[in-house]
Design an enzyme around this catalytic site. Structure first.
Site, PDB file in Angstrom:
ATOM      1  N   ASN A  22      -5.354  -5.367  17.880  1.00  9.47           N
ATOM      2  CA  ASN A  22      -4.019  -5.918  18.103  1.00  9.47           C
ATOM      3  C   ASN A  22      -2.957  -5.061  17.424  1.00  9.47           C
ATOM      4  O   ASN A  22      -2.898  -5.018  16.204  1.00  9.47           O
ATOM      5  CB  ASN A  22      -3.987  -7.335  17.508  1.00  9.47           C
ATOM      6  CG  ASN A  22      -2.579  -7.917  17.477  1.00  9.47           C
ATOM      7  OD1 ASN A  22      -1.785  -7.657  18.375  1.00  9.47           O
ATOM      8  ND2 ASN A  22      -2.291  -8.699  16.441  1.00  9.47           N
ATOM      9  N   LYS A  43       8.832  -1.196   2.749  1.00 10.62           N
ATOM     10  CA  LYS A  43       8.143  -0.252   3.648  1.00 10.62           C
ATOM     11  C   LYS A  43       9.024   0.217   4.810  1.00 10.62           C
ATOM     12  O   LYS A  43       9.074   1.408   5.124  1.00 10.62           O
ATOM     13  CB  LYS A  43       6.859  -0.895   4.184  1.00 10.62           C
ATOM     14  CG  LYS A  43       6.134  -0.028   5.187  1.00 10.62           C
ATOM     15  CD  LYS A  43       4.712  -0.470   5.419  1.00 10.62           C
ATOM     16  CE  LYS A  43       4.639  -1.772   6.165  1.00 10.62           C
ATOM     17  NZ  LYS A  43       3.226  -2.159   6.411  1.00 10.62           N
ATOM     18  N   ASN A  54      38.649  41.353   7.004  1.00 11.80           N
ATOM     19  CA  ASN A  54      37.408  41.732   6.344  1.00 11.80           C
ATOM     20  C   ASN A  54      37.470  41.314   4.882  1.00 11.80           C
ATOM     21  O   ASN A  54      38.393  41.676   4.160  1.00 11.80           O
ATOM     22  CB  ASN A  54      37.185  43.237   6.449  1.00 11.80           C
ATOM     23  CG  ASN A  54      35.785  43.595   5.979  1.00 11.80           C
ATOM     24  OD1 ASN A  54      34.800  43.287   6.656  1.00 11.80           O
ATOM     25  ND2 ASN A  54      35.701  44.206   4.817  1.00 11.80           N
ATOM     26  N   GLY A  91       3.149 -15.197   5.851  1.00  9.19           N
ATOM     27  CA  GLY A  91       2.390 -14.769   7.019  1.00  9.19           C
ATOM     28  C   GLY A  91       3.273 -14.488   8.220  1.00  9.19           C
ATOM     29  O   GLY A  91       4.434 -14.908   8.285  1.00  9.19           O
ATOM     30  N   ASP A 128       6.992  -1.988  11.308  1.00  9.62           N
ATOM     31  CA  ASP A 128       6.337  -0.773  10.803  1.00  9.62           C
ATOM     32  C   ASP A 128       5.618   0.002  11.901  1.00  9.62           C
ATOM     33  O   ASP A 128       4.662   0.719  11.637  1.00  9.62           O
ATOM     34  CB  ASP A 128       5.367  -1.132   9.665  1.00  9.62           C
ATOM     35  CG  ASP A 128       4.256  -2.091  10.097  1.00  9.62           C
ATOM     36  OD1 ASP A 128       4.278  -2.554  11.255  1.00  9.62           O
ATOM     37  OD2 ASP A 128       3.369  -2.381   9.263  1.00  9.62           O
ATOM     38  N   GLU A 139      -8.629 -11.575  12.377  1.00 11.08           N
ATOM     39  CA  GLU A 139      -8.195 -10.603  11.371  1.00 11.08           C
ATOM     40  C   GLU A 139      -9.387  -9.978  10.653  1.00 11.08           C
ATOM     41  O   GLU A 139     -10.451 -10.588  10.543  1.00 11.08           O
ATOM     42  CB  GLU A 139      -7.276 -11.291  10.352  1.00 11.08           C
ATOM     43  CG  GLU A 139      -5.956 -11.728  10.936  1.00 11.08           C
ATOM     44  CD  GLU A 139      -5.191 -10.587  11.577  1.00 11.08           C
ATOM     45  OE1 GLU A 139      -4.863  -9.613  10.879  1.00 11.08           O
ATOM     46  OE2 GLU A 139      -4.945 -10.651  12.797  1.00 11.08           O
ATOM     47  N   ARG A 178       0.804  -1.226   0.000  1.00 14.48           N
ATOM     48  CA  ARG A 178       0.000   0.000   0.000  1.00 14.48           C
ATOM     49  C   ARG A 178       0.838   1.277   0.000  1.00 14.48           C
ATOM     50  O   ARG A 178       0.321   2.369  -0.178  1.00 14.48           O
ATOM     51  CB  ARG A 178      -0.965  -0.012   1.208  1.00 14.48           C
ATOM     52  CG  ARG A 178      -2.156  -0.921   0.994  1.00 14.48           C
ATOM     53  CD  ARG A 178      -2.904  -1.179   2.292  1.00 14.48           C
ATOM     54  NE  ARG A 178      -2.193  -2.134   3.143  1.00 14.48           N
ATOM     55  CZ  ARG A 178      -2.585  -2.467   4.380  1.00 14.48           C
ATOM     56  NH1 ARG A 178      -3.651  -1.907   4.901  1.00 14.48           N
ATOM     57  NH2 ARG A 178      -1.898  -3.349   5.088  1.00 14.48           N
ATOM     58  N   GLN A 182      13.282 -14.750   5.131  1.00 17.86           N
ATOM     59  CA  GLN A 182      11.994 -15.384   4.824  1.00 17.86           C
ATOM     60  C   GLN A 182      11.776 -15.195   3.321  1.00 17.86           C
ATOM     61  O   GLN A 182      11.402 -14.122   2.865  1.00 17.86           O
ATOM     62  CB  GLN A 182      10.865 -14.705   5.627  1.00 17.86           C
ATOM     63  CG  GLN A 182       9.532 -15.404   5.484  1.00 17.86           C
ATOM     64  CD  GLN A 182       8.369 -14.566   6.007  1.00 17.86           C
ATOM     65  OE1 GLN A 182       8.429 -13.343   6.070  1.00 17.86           O
ATOM     66  NE2 GLN A 182       7.290 -15.238   6.370  1.00 17.86           N
TER      67      GLN A 182
HETATM   68  C1  UD1 Z   1      -0.949  -7.625  11.487  1.00 20.67           C
HETATM   69  C2  UD1 Z   1      -1.700  -8.530  12.476  1.00 20.67           C
HETATM   70  C3  UD1 Z   1      -2.940  -7.813  12.962  1.00 20.67           C
HETATM   71  C4  UD1 Z   1      -2.558  -6.495  13.578  1.00 20.67           C
HETATM   72  C5  UD1 Z   1      -1.721  -5.638  12.605  1.00 20.67           C
HETATM   73  C6  UD1 Z   1      -1.172  -4.444  13.332  1.00 20.67           C
HETATM   74  C7  UD1 Z   1      -1.294 -10.839  11.823  1.00 20.67           C
HETATM   75  C8  UD1 Z   1      -1.857 -12.033  11.150  1.00 20.67           C
HETATM   76  N1  UD1 Z   1      -2.058  -9.753  11.826  1.00 20.67           N
HETATM   77  O1  UD1 Z   1      -1.780  -7.449  10.356  1.00 20.67           O
HETATM   78  O2  UD1 Z   1      -3.633  -8.608  13.905  1.00 20.67           O
HETATM   79  O3  UD1 Z   1      -3.718  -5.787  13.972  1.00 20.67           O
HETATM   80  O4  UD1 Z   1      -0.609  -6.389  12.109  1.00 20.67           O
HETATM   81  O5  UD1 Z   1      -0.528  -3.586  12.451  1.00 20.67           O
HETATM   82  O6  UD1 Z   1      -0.223 -10.915  12.363  1.00 20.67           O
HETATM   83  N2  UD1 Z   1       5.639  -9.708   7.749  1.00 20.67           N
HETATM   84  C9  UD1 Z   1       6.683 -10.558   7.515  1.00 20.67           C
HETATM   85  N3  UD1 Z   1       6.469 -11.724   6.850  1.00 20.67           N
HETATM   86  C10 UD1 Z   1       5.235 -12.105   6.447  1.00 20.67           C
HETATM   87  C11 UD1 Z   1       4.152 -11.232   6.702  1.00 20.67           C
HETATM   88  C12 UD1 Z   1       4.386 -10.050   7.364  1.00 20.67           C
HETATM   89  O7  UD1 Z   1       7.825 -10.264   7.859  1.00 20.67           O
HETATM   90  O8  UD1 Z   1       5.132 -13.180   5.867  1.00 20.67           O
HETATM   91  C13 UD1 Z   1       5.897  -8.454   8.444  1.00 20.67           C
HETATM   92  C14 UD1 Z   1       5.595  -7.234   7.608  1.00 20.67           C
HETATM   93  O9  UD1 Z   1       6.745  -6.804   6.903  1.00 20.67           O
HETATM   94  C15 UD1 Z   1       5.166  -6.209   8.647  1.00 20.67           C
HETATM   95  C16 UD1 Z   1       4.558  -7.069   9.747  1.00 20.67           C
HETATM   96  O10 UD1 Z   1       5.040  -8.379   9.554  1.00 20.67           O
HETATM   97  O11 UD1 Z   1       6.263  -5.494   9.179  1.00 20.67           O
HETATM   98  C17 UD1 Z   1       3.040  -7.047   9.735  1.00 20.67           C
HETATM   99  O12 UD1 Z   1       2.576  -7.511   8.487  1.00 20.67           O
HETATM  100  P1  UD1 Z   1       1.311  -6.877   7.781  1.00 20.67           P
HETATM  101  O13 UD1 Z   1       1.106  -7.564   6.495  1.00 20.67           O
HETATM  102  O14 UD1 Z   1       1.441  -5.396   7.785  1.00 20.67           O
HETATM  103  O15 UD1 Z   1       0.163  -7.345   8.804  1.00 20.67           O
HETATM  104  P2  UD1 Z   1      -1.262  -6.714   8.978  1.00 20.67           P
HETATM  105  O16 UD1 Z   1      -2.153  -7.215   7.900  1.00 20.67           O
HETATM  106  O17 UD1 Z   1      -1.152  -5.260   9.172  1.00 20.67           O
HETATM  107 CA    CA Z   2       0.512  -3.702   9.102  1.00 23.17          CA
END
Ligand code: UD1
Ligand code: CA
Length: 475
Positions: free
Chosen positions: A182, A33, A389, A89, A115, A167, A26, A84
């Site tokens: 959360n 990010k 000067n 996830g 983030d 979620e 996004r 990773q």
């Molecule tokens: C996540 C939480 C949600 C919470 C929100 C807060 C989960 C399933 N959901 O959702 O409950 O309210 O954050 O901001 O955890 N990342 C990885 N590897 C992955 C996926 C994500 O490193 O495979 C990292 C991303 O870079 C990021 C963080 O994890 O820094 C969160 O991932 P993001 O996709 O932003 O999760 P949300 O959908 O916001």
């Molecule tokens: Ca997020």
């Protein structure tokens, strides 16, 4: 808020895992990010700064998208990295970190997302302390937001006990209005974490392994669970440019408020842009549109009138910056006055009471106490003594197209207006350079340097000139 801190006191029973593998779709950006800047530094460094004072035995950053660049941004914290390859996830990400770096570790694991830049150390400390006091399997922060859209909802039973995190895309119509959400900051006992991660399945709307599902697992185990409420600003995550801008404003106001509390006056706090790394002495007055960046330090009793861009500079006490100045990597002695409309470039070292006025540029030059260059000058690669000067329009001609050369000017020297000093050249103490002189050779102390230029007249010349020119202009 220093940045470079591997903590003195280590906590051997603590590990920190920071998730930073995602792209951040996004943001609509070519850059990952967590590399976007807030308050002058990448988001990921804010999170690492918040975690560093915990003194964790292990700090593991999970990288994936633009892994090399993200690793590059994490220098100075003693962090390890876990790659990773596919972002399957948040639960998968933590599993990757554990497998790569936490085998055999038996303490508590603090998990944060990369983030969430305004997170504070004290909040993490409180989470860990409460977690340990309660002997919990799992502890997490929760927060109340106006608009819960996009967050995992905190689902509690009728008695108010935590049941699960659901979620956005998996939430039922009854769960969607829940405003307790959360923020994604946890402290988990490592044995339980390994077990819970092993049991995760991708049976959800996004087909991912959700870290949040370990909450329901912990509930099933019946052990104590800790939730700690926290201010939503502090744990706001960044997903878009709009959110980045909003947090930038929050952070800016926070930084300015700290300086005001410490005795700095801001005439217009809304237009002050001060990086968290900057220090400012008491009784300094900061006008509108002042930007202070990087390792800048400002002394006491300084006046920054307005519209100044100051990066990595050192200002002693009582320095005055008139409006419209751009300063980078410069050192300015007490009582100096700079501007209006002046530029100090890297390596400018100004001693006490130096005056640098309008349209003067100084680069890699040392200027002695009380020396003035008040109008229209370029001073590059120069060493200038005290109480000299430098007249309007003086130019150090420091570059011959191949190399830079130095100009040395002594104490109490007068450089007449519109003079060129062709480097390398030395002008001795107490010398005078006449107006409009091109100085190609050294000037001995106390001497007058001038170029003989006859000052001539041609009487009536203008009339003839106009006559010759007029036909061409149809006059
Ligand atoms: C996540 C939480 C949600 C919470 C929100 C807060 C989960 C399933 N959901 O959702 O409950 O309210 O954050 O901001 O955890 N990342 C990885 N590897 C992955 C996926 C994500 O490193 O495979 C990292 C991303 O870079 C990021 C963080 O994890 O820094 C969160 O991932 P993001 O996709 O932003 O999760 P949300 O959908 O916001
Ligand atoms: Ca997020």
């Amino acid at each position: 808020m220093s940045g470079q801190s591997v903590s003195e006191t280590r906590d051997a029973r603590l590990a920190v895992v920071v998730l930073a593998a995602g792209q951040g779709t996004r943001m609509k950006s070519a850059h990952a990010k967590v590399l976007h800047h807030l308050g002058g530094k990448p988001l990921i460094r804010h999170v690492l700064d918040a975690c560093a004072p915990l003194g964790a035995q292990h700090t593991v950053v999970v990288v994936g998208h633009q892994a090399e660049a993200v690793e590059g941004a994490c220098g100075g914290y003693g962090a390890g990295f876990a790659l990773q390859r596919q972002q399957r996830g948040t639960g998968h990400a933590v599993g990757v970190a554990s497998d790569a770096k936490l085998r055999g570790f038996t303490g508590d694991v603090v998990i944060v997302y990369g983030d969430v830049p305004l997170l504070e150390t004290a909040t993490l400390e409180r989470l860990v302390r409460r977690h340990r006091e309660q002997g919990a399997l799992l502890s997490l922060l929760t927060t109340m937001v106006e608009d819960p859209f996009g967050y995992g909802r905190i689902v509690r039973n009728d008695a108010g006990w935590l049941e699960a995190i659901v979620e956005e895309r998996d939430a039922t119509a009854e769960q969607k209005p829940i405003r307790e959400v959360n923020p994604g900051i946890y402290c988990v006992q490592s044995g339980f974490l390994a077990e819970a991660l092993a049991g995760l399945t991708p049976n959800n709307a996004q087909g991912e392994l959700y870290l949040t599902d370990i909450v329901a697992t912990a509930v099933g185990r019946g052990g104590p669970l800790v939730t700690e409420a926290v201010d939503p600003h502090e744990v706001a995550g960044i997903n878009s440019r709009a959110e980045l801008a909003r947090l930038e404003a929050v952070l800016r106001q926070k930084v300015v408020a700290l300086h005001m509390a410490a005795g700095v006056t801001f005439l217009d706090p809304a237009t002050a842009y001060v990086d968290p790394s900057v220090t400012i002495g008491a009784d300094t007055v900061i006008g509108p549109g002042v930007h202070l960046h990087g390792r800048t330090t400002i002394g006491r009793d300084c006046t920054l009138e307005g519209d100044a861009y100051v990066t990595d500079c050192e200002l002693a006490d009582g320095v005055r910056l008139r409006p419209m100045v751009v300063l980078a990597e410069a050192k300015i002695g007490s009582g100096a006055i700079i501007g209006p409309f002046a530029q100090l470039r890297p390596g400018a070292v100004l001693h006490e009471d130096v005056h640098i006025g309008n349209f003067v540029e100084v680069k890699k030059s040392e200027i002695g106490a009380g020396t003035k260059a008040n109008h229209l000058a370029y001073l590059g690669d120069a060493t200038i003594g005290r109480a000299s000067n430098i007249g309007a329009g003086t130019i150090t001609c420091n570059y011959d197209g191949f190399a830079k050369h130095r100009t040395v000017i002594g104490d109490r020297v007068q450089i007449g207006s519109d003079s060129q000093l062709v480097a390398p050249v030395t002008i001795g103490d107490d010398a005078y350079v006449a107006t409009g002189t091109t100085v190609r050779h050294d000037v001995e102390p106390g001497a007058l340097a001038f170029n003989p230029k006859p000052d001539q007249r041609r009487a009536g010349w203008v009339e003839g000139f106009r006559k010759r020119k007029a036909p061409a202009k149809n006059l």
